[in-house]
Motif scaffolding. Sequence first.
Motif, short mmCIF file in Angstrom:
data_model
loop_
_atom_site.label_atom_id
_atom_site.label_comp_id
_atom_site.label_asym_id
_atom_site.label_seq_id
_atom_site.Cartn_x
_atom_site.Cartn_y
_atom_site.Cartn_z
N ALA A 120 -15.80 12.41 -14.36
CA ALA A 120 -16.39 13.41 -14.76
C ALA A 120 -16.93 14.55 -14.20
O ALA A 120 -16.77 15.01 -13.13
N PHE A 121 -17.34 14.15 -12.58
CA PHE A 121 -18.00 14.56 -11.48
C PHE A 121 -16.15 14.90 -10.60
O PHE A 121 -16.79 16.20 -10.22
N LEU A 122 -15.86 13.85 -9.95
CA LEU A 122 -14.41 14.33 -9.38
C LEU A 122 -13.73 15.07 -10.12
O LEU A 122 -12.64 16.43 -9.00
N GLY A 123 -13.64 14.46 -11.17
CA GLY A 123 -12.73 16.15 -12.15
C GLY A 123 -13.35 17.14 -11.85
O GLY A 123 -12.55 18.10 -12.27
N LEU A 124 -14.77 17.72 -12.19
CA LEU A 124 -15.61 19.09 -12.36
C LEU A 124 -14.72 19.37 -10.62
O LEU A 124 -14.20 20.73 -10.72
N LEU A 147 -16.92 18.25 -19.79
CA LEU A 147 -15.90 16.83 -19.85
C LEU A 147 -16.07 15.15 -19.51
O LEU A 147 -15.16 14.04 -20.08
N LEU A 148 -17.84 15.38 -18.96
CA LEU A 148 -18.43 14.12 -19.71
C LEU A 148 -18.27 13.11 -20.54
O LEU A 148 -17.84 12.32 -21.10
N LYS A 149 -18.02 13.58 -22.30
CA LYS A 149 -17.93 13.34 -23.36
C LYS A 149 -16.88 13.09 -23.17
O LYS A 149 -16.06 12.20 -24.00
N ILE A 176 -4.69 5.50 -21.32
CA ILE A 176 -4.20 4.48 -20.11
C ILE A 176 -5.14 3.88 -19.22
O ILE A 176 -4.57 3.40 -18.48
N ALA A 177 -6.05 2.91 -20.51
CA ALA A 177 -6.54 1.47 -19.96
C ALA A 177 -7.82 1.86 -18.70
O ALA A 177 -7.70 0.73 -18.11
N VAL A 178 -8.08 2.64 -19.04
CA VAL A 178 -9.29 2.68 -18.09
C VAL A 178 -10.63 1.92 -18.73
O VAL A 178 -10.60 2.59 -20.01
N THR A 179 -11.51 1.66 -17.85
CA THR A 179 -12.71 1.02 -19.01
C THR A 179 -13.96 2.70 -18.98
O THR A 179 -14.16 2.52 -17.75
N ASP A 180 -14.11 3.43 -19.61
CA ASP A 180 -15.22 3.81 -19.48
C ASP A 180 -16.32 3.23 -20.61
O ASP A 180 -16.03 2.29 -20.92
N ILE A 181 -17.10 4.14 -20.74
CA ILE A 181 -18.43 3.86 -21.41
C ILE A 181 -18.12 3.61 -22.87
O ILE A 181 -18.49 2.65 -23.72
N THR A 182 -17.47 4.39 -23.42
CA THR A 182 -16.83 4.74 -24.54
C THR A 182 -16.24 2.55 -25.28
O THR A 182 -16.32 1.85 -25.60
N VAL A 202 -29.04 10.40 -22.48
CA VAL A 202 -29.49 11.10 -21.27
C VAL A 202 -28.45 10.93 -20.00
O VAL A 202 -29.40 11.53 -19.82
N LEU A 203 -27.56 10.25 -19.84
CA LEU A 203 -26.84 11.34 -18.84
C LEU A 203 -26.64 12.33 -19.35
O LEU A 203 -27.14 13.56 -18.14
N VAL A 204 -26.33 13.46 -20.45
CA VAL A 204 -26.36 15.16 -20.92
C VAL A 204 -27.68 15.71 -20.74
O VAL A 204 -27.40 16.31 -20.54
#
Lengths: 528, 276
Positions: free
Chosen positions: A327-331, A463-465, A473-479, A505-507
Amino acid sequence: MKKITTLVLCVFIICSFLFVGVSCDKKQPTAFKLIDVKLTDENYAIAIGKGKTELKNQINNALAEIDVDAIIEKYQDMESVEKGYDIPNSADGIENPLIVATNAEFAPFEYKKGAQYFGIDVEIAVALAEKLGKTLVLVNMNFDAIITSVAGVNMDEGVSNDGYDAYTHCDIGIAGLSVTEERLDSVDFTNTYFKSSQVLIVNENDVTFDECKTLSGVETLLAGFSNKKIGSQSGTTGEYYIKGSGDWLKGFSNITFKGYSSHSLAVQDLINGNIDFVISDYETAKAVVASYDVNANMRWQKFVKFFFTYKGYLDVVDGLKNTLIIAFLGLIIGIVIGTVIASIKIIPYKNFFQKVLSSIGDFYVWLFRGTPIAVQLLLIYYVALPLMGLKVSSIIVAIITYGLNSGAYVSEIMRSGLSSVDGGQMEAGRALGLSYGKTMFKIVIPQAIKNILPTLGNEFIALLKETSVVGFIAVTDITKAFQSIAGGSYEYVIPYCVLAICYLVLVSGVTLAVKLMEKRFKKSDRSC
Amino acid sequence: MIEVVNLEKSFGDKKVLDGINLSVKEGERVVIIGTSGSGKSTLLRCLNCLEDPTGGAIYFGGENIADFKVDINKHRRHIGMVFQQFNLFNNKTVKKNITLVPIVCGLENYRKSKRKNFFITLSNVFKSKAKKQSLIPITETPAEIKRKADEKADELLKRIGLFDKKDDYPSTLSGGQKQRIAIVRALAMNPKVMLFDEPTSALDPEMVGEVLSLIKEVANEGMTMVIVTHEMGFAREVATKVLFVDEGKIVESAPPEEFFTNPKSERLKEFLSKVL
């Protein structure tokens, strides 16, 4: 006062979430049972890219040496299996890897307890890698994506497949894959290592099938239904059994099919009463039913066990890290791209070069705003990059895709921000002898950013959500991390409540940061 | 100082300025008056190329600044401009508004000189002793540039009595204060000529006086000025030459006494009868 109210509300919401979890605990979930009639005959085999004859022979030879029956025997009682495997999920920096695609929500063939992999297929993969003298890499992805990632992209469809060496993401796929005609169109299969069949799971008090002991009996009943719904994991044989598939399976057009991302979710929906039956592979069905029978009342204990004892928190920390990084680098990428496009677009009289750049910008915004992020991820990772012959790690693909996606939105936000700054500011800067770029950077953009800060905060939160779909694409995110806890324990309420709290909490953190920044920028609006 | 030759400006098909010839000499104070839409503001904005002329030439400092090849930013630093809407930088304090451009320009020149000196030193290595180039003298360090700009800003703010507002943001000031700061912001660049685009039109009536008296003060110090205004009394008092612009042409040009007491063209007579 305002702050206290907010705090009280937050605590209240979090408490109510936990209360939902606890109160569900008290409600006895409906039990269910397995109808012990084998609906199909299917063979599980290992999927392999077409034309990889040498690897296929090696695997067939190795398979013959592995005692598969002993492994299957061991998993008859899943609870008793204590030893799992720590397997890397990326081939970066690994010499001579055997990259295996799987979907670890398919007990007892492959499942996770915390960060460790368990299951029949996992043990076979481990043994295979050992026999071939390679290092095992297990890529955990959505079930639908496994065949694609093994098949790779056929770059020259007109040419016969002999000796054709397509780019592939994964060497082989082991995920309880049945050999079907459709799959044979895209990939090759090795020898069969397991014979399975589809069975039905129904609610315990459902007596519809109690009298049926034969295949024809069950099929007659199925054909006679109207208004019934049946669920299964998408892309599995169960789906084709209902929908029909060529000469092999005739299908039941009178029954509505609902596809889920995992068997356990289908079973959950059966419990909730939204579907009437679940169709699933026999071994899996048995594991699901057994798992529920044992632990019907222990939601919290189960969650705590999977989260702490089985080190599920390692996955969660990893997922949290990935979510934030993407999310951060994407932004940041988005802001850079967006500012460049917006700055070109607002030049009042453009020369030819600027006009071309501006229409490229228009096209880019049209493309990336017009398609869902999940589609962009799939196309870039499975189609575009392989066609270009590039091998890029999936987290970097995710960062770039999210950056490109967010750039399209930020460019429009930025444009409105830049045009919200009074034109006199630019004129005054130019009249004093500053160049266009210097005036833009020192005078206009700081004011524009102040104006669009709340909207940018919004974009970051969105973006975060949205990162919750990187599982494609086989990335482990928090979901994905919580999904795997839920999938492993067949227990959804607590993990998803905790997941919701994590996002809240993140938001909240982001909201607070944006507010502080706004306060800082507001200085120029009031007297000191 | 400024020579305008056959200046033309059109927006699309509409011709706003049509063959303007004008010469502003050092120490002169030219006031331009005319009805709204007559092109007087456009003429003023053409003088520092905020509007690019579509024809003709403007000579300033020995160069035709209407030519696109000329570095307009260099010339604009010698032409101060005051706007109707003040246009103070909203994201900067009062003092930063005044010091920003002098510091940026000073540092730009400093870096440019250093860069040039580096190449001169480099090329001197290969040259015979007689042919060696001398370095560009660098008189001020960056710190000195900043200190000087600060001192100048303090001095100017004290002069207009707004020194205590130096750390405030423009949004907290009255219109009259803003316009006086805009004037000293232009003065801080040590301009050779100043352009005023209706400097009092956006002000409350009670604040017009303080702005006009500051302009008069600057005028009395011998500053060359071109002023577009609707204040006839002020024009009469401060001008050395008054122009009447109508439909993109200079209809009449005369010293103020003659201009106001003995207008020649019918158009000007009609205009004066309405405004006086």
